[in-house]
Design an enzyme around this catalytic site. Structure first.
Site, PDB file in Angstrom:
ATOM      1  N   ALA A  44       0.804  -1.232   0.000  1.00  0.00           N
ATOM      2  CA  ALA A  44       0.000   0.000   0.000  1.00  0.00           C
ATOM      3  C   ALA A  44       0.829   1.270   0.000  1.00  0.00           C
ATOM      4  CB  ALA A  44      -0.934  -0.021   1.216  1.00  0.00           C
ATOM      5  N   THR A  48       0.076   5.580  -1.383  1.00  0.00           N
ATOM      6  CA  THR A  48      -0.318   6.610  -0.407  1.00  0.00           C
ATOM      7  C   THR A  48      -0.220   8.006  -1.020  1.00  0.00           C
ATOM      8  OG1 THR A  48       1.929   6.492   0.495  1.00  0.00           O
ATOM      9  CG2 THR A  48       0.187   5.334   1.718  1.00  0.00           C
ATOM     10  N   PRO A  53      -4.909   5.694   1.696  1.00  0.00           N
ATOM     11  CA  PRO A  53      -4.138   5.396   2.914  1.00  0.00           C
ATOM     12  C   PRO A  53      -3.608   3.973   2.906  1.00  0.00           C
ATOM     13  CG  PRO A  53      -6.494   5.490   3.425  1.00  0.00           C
ATOM     14  CD  PRO A  53      -6.346   5.889   1.986  1.00  0.00           C
ATOM     15  N   ARG A  56      -1.217   0.160   7.943  1.00  0.00           N
ATOM     16  CA  ARG A  56      -0.693   0.096   9.308  1.00  0.00           C
ATOM     17  C   ARG A  56       0.103   1.319   9.767  1.00  0.00           C
ATOM     18  NH1 ARG A  56      -0.933  -4.634   6.868  1.00  0.00           N
ATOM     19  NH2 ARG A  56      -2.050  -6.322   7.907  1.00  0.00           N
ATOM     20  N   GLN A 126       0.249  -6.467  -3.441  1.00  0.00           N
ATOM     21  CA  GLN A 126      -0.775  -6.779  -2.433  1.00  0.00           C
ATOM     22  C   GLN A 126      -1.949  -5.815  -2.575  1.00  0.00           C
ATOM     23  OE1 GLN A 126       1.266  -7.849   1.622  1.00  0.00           O
ATOM     24  NE2 GLN A 126       2.561  -6.349   0.556  1.00  0.00           N
ATOM     25  N   ASN A 127      -1.781  -4.821  -3.451  1.00  0.00           N
ATOM     26  CA  ASN A 127      -2.756  -3.742  -3.526  1.00  0.00           C
ATOM     27  C   ASN A 127      -3.962  -4.152  -4.365  1.00  0.00           C
ATOM     28  OD1 ASN A 127      -0.921  -2.335  -2.033  1.00  0.00           O
ATOM     29  ND2 ASN A 127      -0.088  -1.193  -3.770  1.00  0.00           N
ATOM     30  N   ILE A 128      -5.097  -3.541  -4.049  1.00  0.00           N
ATOM     31  CA  ILE A 128      -6.360  -3.874  -4.731  1.00  0.00           C
ATOM     32  C   ILE A 128      -6.870  -2.696  -5.555  1.00  0.00           C
ATOM     33  CG2 ILE A 128      -7.050  -5.582  -2.993  1.00  0.00           C
ATOM     34  CD1 ILE A 128      -8.704  -3.454  -1.597  1.00  0.00           C
ATOM     35  N   CYS A 154     -20.835 -13.749  -6.268  1.00  0.00           N
ATOM     36  CA  CYS A 154     -21.600 -14.134  -5.072  1.00  0.00           C
ATOM     37  C   CYS A 154     -20.747 -15.060  -4.210  1.00  0.00           C
ATOM     38  CB  CYS A 154     -22.868 -14.883  -5.506  1.00  0.00           C
ATOM     39  SG  CYS A 154     -23.743 -15.621  -4.107  1.00  0.00           S
ATOM     40  N   CYS A 157     -22.872 -18.778  -4.255  1.00  0.00           N
ATOM     41  CA  CYS A 157     -22.945 -19.664  -5.436  1.00  0.00           C
ATOM     42  C   CYS A 157     -21.868 -19.349  -6.468  1.00  0.00           C
ATOM     43  CB  CYS A 157     -24.339 -19.560  -6.069  1.00  0.00           C
ATOM     44  SG  CYS A 157     -24.621 -17.970  -6.889  1.00  0.00           S
ATOM     45  N   THR A 220       5.771  -1.720   1.563  1.00  0.00           N
ATOM     46  CA  THR A 220       5.045  -2.773   2.274  1.00  0.00           C
ATOM     47  C   THR A 220       5.704  -3.053   3.619  1.00  0.00           C
ATOM     48  OG1 THR A 220       4.334  -5.097   2.255  1.00  0.00           O
ATOM     49  CG2 THR A 220       6.359  -4.571   1.042  1.00  0.00           C
ATOM     50  N   GLU A 246      10.442   2.326   6.314  1.00  0.00           N
ATOM     51  CA  GLU A 246      11.089   1.614   7.427  1.00  0.00           C
ATOM     52  C   GLU A 246      11.680   0.288   6.923  1.00  0.00           C
ATOM     53  OE1 GLU A 246       7.899   0.712  10.171  1.00  0.00           O
ATOM     54  OE2 GLU A 246       6.606  -0.005   8.567  1.00  0.00           O
TER      55      GLU A 246
HETATM   56  N1  APR Z   1       6.822   5.785   0.980  1.00  0.00           N
HETATM   57  C1  APR Z   1       7.507   4.760   1.548  1.00  0.00           C
HETATM   58  N2  APR Z   1       6.960   3.892   2.422  1.00  0.00           N
HETATM   59  C2  APR Z   1       5.665   4.083   2.749  1.00  0.00           C
HETATM   60  C3  APR Z   1       4.878   5.133   2.209  1.00  0.00           C
HETATM   61  C4  APR Z   1       5.520   6.003   1.301  1.00  0.00           C
HETATM   62  N3  APR Z   1       4.877   7.027   0.742  1.00  0.00           N
HETATM   63  N4  APR Z   1       3.623   5.054   2.749  1.00  0.00           N
HETATM   64  C5  APR Z   1       3.632   3.990   3.582  1.00  0.00           C
HETATM   65  N5  APR Z   1       4.852   3.415   3.577  1.00  0.00           N
HETATM   66  C6  APR Z   1       5.267   2.181   4.261  1.00  0.00           C
HETATM   67  C7  APR Z   1       4.817   2.067   5.680  1.00  0.00           C
HETATM   68  O1  APR Z   1       5.819   2.586   6.543  1.00  0.00           O
HETATM   69  C8  APR Z   1       4.703   0.544   5.840  1.00  0.00           C
HETATM   70  O2  APR Z   1       5.967  -0.051   6.129  1.00  0.00           O
HETATM   71  O3  APR Z   1       4.611   1.132   3.561  1.00  0.00           O
HETATM   72  C9  APR Z   1       4.286   0.086   4.459  1.00  0.00           C
HETATM   73  C10 APR Z   1       2.769  -0.140   4.357  1.00  0.00           C
HETATM   74  O4  APR Z   1       2.479  -1.252   5.173  1.00  0.00           O
HETATM   75  P1  APR Z   1       0.961  -1.695   5.387  1.00  0.00           P
HETATM   76  O5  APR Z   1       0.143  -0.517   5.736  1.00  0.00           O
HETATM   77  O6  APR Z   1       0.979  -2.886   6.318  1.00  0.00           O
HETATM   78  O7  APR Z   1       0.468  -2.177   3.949  1.00  0.00           O
HETATM   79  P2  APR Z   1       0.801  -3.551   3.233  1.00  0.00           P
HETATM   80  O8  APR Z   1       2.165  -4.022   3.550  1.00  0.00           O
HETATM   81  O9  APR Z   1       0.446  -3.381   1.830  1.00  0.00           O
HETATM   82  O10 APR Z   1      -0.291  -4.522   3.922  1.00  0.00           O
HETATM   83  C11 APR Z   1      -0.287  -5.852   3.497  1.00  0.00           C
HETATM   84  O11 APR Z   1      -2.199  -6.318   4.852  1.00  0.00           O
HETATM   85  O12 APR Z   1      -4.298  -5.972   5.708  1.00  0.00           O
HETATM   86  C12 APR Z   1      -3.597  -6.594   4.729  1.00  0.00           C
HETATM   87  O13 APR Z   1      -4.589  -7.160   2.685  1.00  0.00           O
HETATM   88  C13 APR Z   1      -4.007  -6.094   3.368  1.00  0.00           C
HETATM   89  O14 APR Z   1      -2.640  -6.148   1.390  1.00  0.00           O
HETATM   90  C14 APR Z   1      -2.684  -5.706   2.720  1.00  0.00           C
HETATM   91  C15 APR Z   1      -1.653  -6.411   3.569  1.00  0.00           C
END
Ligand code: APR
Length: 392
Positions: A44, A48, A53, A56, A126-128, A154, A157, A220, A246
């Site tokens: 994700a 962003t 958003p 986490r 992992q993104n949708i 569905c 079914c 991620t 991070e």
């Molecule tokens: N630049 C760099 N890093 C970023 C940015 C950015 N602009 N924005 C967010 N991050 C980092 C965050 O610090 C975090 O380490 O990206 C990571 C996002 O982590 P998550 O929010 O956990 O997202 P993701 O890893 O995609 O989640 C995995 O969890 O809930 C499930 O199905 C959902 O696919 C998702 C999966």
């Protein structure tokens, strides 16, 4: 081969494949070895900056903000058993996230550029949000590990639900039901919920990281298995680049790991600079905006603030005069009718003259019916959009 040890490699340990542990050395490696089997793994964090958003990040992440949906726990929004009981939180979220509202980011365009240069073996996302394909990455190069909004069916079914009806239903914040009346089961996009199996495409392609000659992991937290294990499938001598706020998932524990712990868009721009692709990257990203209605750039202010204020007050005064005049005519007519004794009920409202001293500027709305007069042209931000109540 799950999560490897997360101890960062000793800085003194020289890389085995790269000349150095930096993005310039990775660029040199790509050029000198004509690297063409790059595997990219995203989350994700690459969306962003498009306004979507992540999950986490503290404060801004979805899970920190879903409390308003009264969920038993944040991830319940993607839990299949909770969805069966109450699909509304998910569809409230779907209304926000539904594809078509957002522009791909520079990070998405960087992946598209890798593909255009014949160097992308596969993108695991992992993104949708489907922004990868909107950025130009061909569908056959993408593994949607957690599914996407692209199709829906569905949950009882498995009958497919029409795309156009889905878009309309989500926009109205309604919950779609199976098109087979005898079933009437809940419809869900083909997004992988907790408790559901990952798509077959993920398992079919999970051997690719071991064939890669470079791995790039972006945006991620590498929290969710089995996706989180992908980087550990990359061969020990193959360079891995992490572009993320991070350090995550044991990245940095190998001699040929390179960490750009910064914003994804900044990181890919730095990568493109090292590759000499910066201009092409900006052009690639500019194309994602083509055809969209250019957001009206605020005209450069030609008048000073005082002149602008004077103009606004003059406009308002004119509007008040107009409404007063209208009301004046109305009150003249009512007075004439009263004199004729035809309509005893209505009384002329006492309308303060525009010159009457008043400690509160009387907006036209208080002298004419609000429906006949608005200040939206003056204060568009005051226009109240009543949020639609989601309906089952
Ligand atoms: N630049 C760099 N890093 C970023 C940015 C950015 N602009 N924005 C967010 N991050 C980092 C965050 O610090 C975090 O380490 O990206 C990571 C996002 O982590 P998550 O929010 O956990 O997202 P993701 O890893 O995609 O989640 C995995 O969890 O809930 C499930 O199905 C959902 O696919 C998702 C999966």
């Amino acid at each position: 081969m799950g999560n490897e040890n997360s101890t960062p490699v000793d800085e003194a340990t020289p890389p085995t494949t790269l000349y150095g542990r930096n993005i310039e050395a990775v660029a040199q490696y790509i050029k000198e070895k004509d690297v063409k089997k790059i595997v990219v793994m995203t989350g994700a964090g690459i969306s962003t900056s498009a306004g979507i958003p992540d999950f986490r990040s503290p404060d801004t992440g979805l899970y920190a903000n879903l409390a308003r949906l009264n969920l038993p726990y944040a991830e319940a929004v993607f839990d299949i058993s909770y969805f069966r009981k109450n699909p509304l939180p998910f569809y409230t979220l779907a209304h926000e996230l539904y594809p078509g509202k957002y522009r791909p980011t520079v990070s998405h365009s960087f992946i598209s550029l890798l593909n255009k240069k014949g160097r992308l073996l596969k993108l695991f996302t992992q993104n949708i949000d489907c922004l990868e394909q909107e950025a130009g990455v061909p569908g056959d190069k993408i593994v949607y590990a957690h599914g996407s909004f692209a199709t829906q069916r569905c949950i009882d079914c498995q009958t497919e639900y029409p795309d156009d009806r889905m878009k309309d239903t989500v926009q109205k914040m309604e919950v779609p039901r199976c098109i087979r009346k005898t079933c009437n089961g809940l419809v869900k996009p083909d997004i992988v919920f907790f408790g559901e199996a990952l798509p077959e495409a993920f398992h079919r392609n999970r051997s690719l990281p071991a064939k890669a000659d470079l791995a790039i992991i972006m945006g991620t937290s590498l929290t969710v298995q089995p996706f989180a294990s992908l980087p550990s499938f990359v061969r020990e001598e193959t360079p891995r680049v992490l572009i993320n706020f991070e350090r995550v998932g044991g990245l940095g524990s190998r001699p040929d790991d390179v960490l750009l712990l910064q914003d994804c868009d900044e990181g890919v721009r730095k990568f493109a600079d090292a590759l000499g692709w910066r201009e092409e990257l900006e052009q690639e990203w500019a194309r994602t905006n083509a055809g969209k209605v250019e957001k009206k750039r605020p005209e450069a202010p030609t008048n000073s603030r005082q002149e602008e204020l004077d103009q606004e007050v003059e406009k308002l005064t004119k509007d008040i005069d107009t409404s007063l005049k209208l009301s004046g005519e109305t009150s003249d007519r009512i007075r004439a009718e009263i004199e004729k004794g035809t309509s005893p009920s209505s009384r002329p409202t006492s309308i303060p003259s525009s010159t009457e001293p008043s400690d509160v500027l009387t907006t036209p709305q208080t002298t004419t019916s609000a429906s006949s007069f608005t200040l939206n042209h003056v204060y568009p931000h005051l226009k109240e959009d009543k949020p639609e109540k989601p309906s089952l």
